[in-house]
Design an enzyme around this catalytic site. Structure first.
Site, PDB file in Angstrom:
ATOM      1  CG  ASN A 246      63.041 -44.584   7.689  1.00 40.26           C
ATOM      2  OD1 ASN A 246      61.909 -44.704   8.180  1.00 40.26           O
ATOM      3  ND2 ASN A 246      64.039 -45.381   8.035  1.00 40.26           N
TER       4      ASN A 246
ATOM      5  CG  HIS B 232      66.900 -46.274  11.898  1.00 43.47           C
ATOM      6  ND1 HIS B 232      66.225 -47.459  11.700  1.00 43.47           N
ATOM      7  CD2 HIS B 232      68.028 -46.589  12.570  1.00 43.47           C
ATOM      8  CE1 HIS B 232      66.928 -48.454  12.229  1.00 43.47           C
ATOM      9  NE2 HIS B 232      68.021 -47.952  12.761  1.00 43.47           N
TER      10      HIS B 232
ATOM     11  CB  SER C 270      69.273 -40.942  11.966  1.00 43.76           C
ATOM     12  OG  SER C 270      70.265 -41.289  12.895  1.00 43.76           O
TER      13      SER C 270
ATOM     14  CG  ASP D  67      67.333 -48.737   8.599  1.00 43.63           C
ATOM     15  OD1 ASP D  67      66.324 -48.132   8.220  1.00 43.63           O
ATOM     16  OD2 ASP D  67      67.296 -49.751   9.323  1.00 43.63           O
TER      17      ASP D  67
HETATM   18  C1  GAR Z   1      59.746 -45.017  15.990  1.00 45.08           C
HETATM   19  O1  GAR Z   1      60.607 -45.141  17.085  1.00 45.08           O
HETATM   20  C2  GAR Z   1      60.527 -45.035  14.696  1.00 45.08           C
HETATM   21  O2  GAR Z   1      61.766 -44.392  14.793  1.00 45.08           O
HETATM   22  C3  GAR Z   1      60.706 -46.524  14.495  1.00 45.08           C
HETATM   23  O3  GAR Z   1      59.476 -47.084  14.862  1.00 45.08           O
HETATM   24  C4  GAR Z   1      58.877 -46.264  15.865  1.00 45.08           C
HETATM   25  C5  GAR Z   1      57.480 -45.932  15.403  1.00 45.08           C
HETATM   26  O4  GAR Z   1      56.780 -45.279  16.429  1.00 45.08           O
HETATM   27  N1  GAR Z   1      61.045 -46.825  13.123  1.00 45.08           N
HETATM   28  C6  GAR Z   1      61.799 -47.858  12.777  1.00 45.08           C
HETATM   29  O5  GAR Z   1      62.245 -48.658  13.573  1.00 45.08           O
HETATM   30  C7  GAR Z   1      62.052 -47.986  11.290  1.00 45.08           C
HETATM   31  N2  GAR Z   1      63.062 -48.942  11.043  1.00 45.08           N
HETATM   32  P1  GAR Z   1      55.452 -44.492  16.091  1.00 45.08           P
HETATM   33  O6  GAR Z   1      54.567 -45.456  15.290  1.00 45.08           O
HETATM   34  O7  GAR Z   1      54.863 -44.174  17.433  1.00 45.08           O
HETATM   35  O8  GAR Z   1      55.798 -43.269  15.292  1.00 45.08           O
END
Ligand code: GAR
Length: 244
Positions: A112, A114, A141, A150
């Site tokens: 994942n 995060h 991370s 997480d």
């Molecule tokens: C990213 O910032 C990722 O780190 C976060 O969602 C966004 C997705 O952006 N993930 C989380 O918050 C997971 N808990 P993307 O769809 O443009 O890759």
């Protein structure tokens, strides 16, 4: 994984898919030894699915709202994922909490990304919370996924400064830029057999990883140079890209 072989990767998304795009681009350029076997979204019609289609990758929808409960959704999700026989499953902005049944099934082959410097700020609204807490540093991370939200073992992190005047959007944009380097790097390590989870312990290059690695800004410049280095040799040196 033996050198030269591509691993099969399934990517789970819920939205925009910019991290997915970073992976697709590097898979297409040959920089990342993966075949993206499928992209699955739990939300229909999101932009990430379009990105997959454009890259010629199966783009699949599995709407969690079509299922009576979380275990029923996850059983269908496991079936759909496993049809594509992945070596690795990457959550890239996948916004569903996963039960122990799911995380156990993929233990050691589920990553994942995060948007915080874990273990700080698990859960949602990480940028807003980092600003509210007066943090001077924030970031992203990559971790192996376990049943704890997480909370799985962290592999590598990228940090950015929190600047005066930042709002959650400006900070998120700064973090996202780093995310697009961080996830391909960790997945490359996994594909090359340099990274594994054994019990609760992350192993990197044959040694237990006592502390998560850093993708630092100096390494970042080197990484950019490497990206334009056709020999790709510098990629082989992990210290060119990370610091302990
Ligand atoms: C990213 O910032 C990722 O780190 C976060 O969602 C966004 C997705 O952006 N993930 C989380 O918050 C997971 N808990 P993307 O769809 O443009 O890759």
């Amino acid at each position: 994984m033996s050198a030269g072989r591509k691993i099969r990767l399934v990517v789970l998304i819920s939205g925009r898919g910019s991290n997915l795009q970073a992976l697709l681009d590097r898979a297409t350029s040959g920089e990342l030894p993966v075949e993206v076997a499928a992209v699955i979204s739990n939300r229909p019609g999101v932009h990430g699915l379009e990105r997959a289609r454009r890259a010629g990758v199966p783009a699949l929808e599995l709407d969690h709202q079509d299922f009576v409960d979380r275990p029923a959704f996850e059983a269908a999700l496991i079936e759909l994922i496993d049809r594509h026989q992945p070596d690795l499953v990457a959550l890239a902005g996948f916004m569903r909490v996963l039960t122990a049944g799911f995380t156990t099934h993929y233990r050691g082959r589920l990553l994942n990304i995060h948007p915080s410097l874990l273990p700080k700020f698990r859960g949602l609204h990480t940028h807003e919370r980092a600003i509210a807490a007066g943090e001077t540093e924030h970031g992203a991370s990559i971790h192996f996924v376990t049943a704890e939200l997480d909370g799985g073992p962290v592999i590598v992190r990228a940090r950015v400064p929190v600047l005066p005047g930042d709002d959650p959007d400006t900070l998120a944009a700064r973090v996202l830029e780093q995310e697009h380097h961080l996830y391909p790097l960790a997945i490359r390590w996994f594909a090359e057999g340099r990274l594994r989870l054994d019990g609760g312990q992350v192993w990197f290059d044959g040694e237990p990883l006592r502390e998560p690695l850093w993708l630092d800004s100096e390494a970042h410049h080197i990484a950019n140079a490497i990206d334009s280095d056709p020999s790709g040799r510098a990629w082989d040196n992990p210290l060119a890209r990370v610091s302990r």
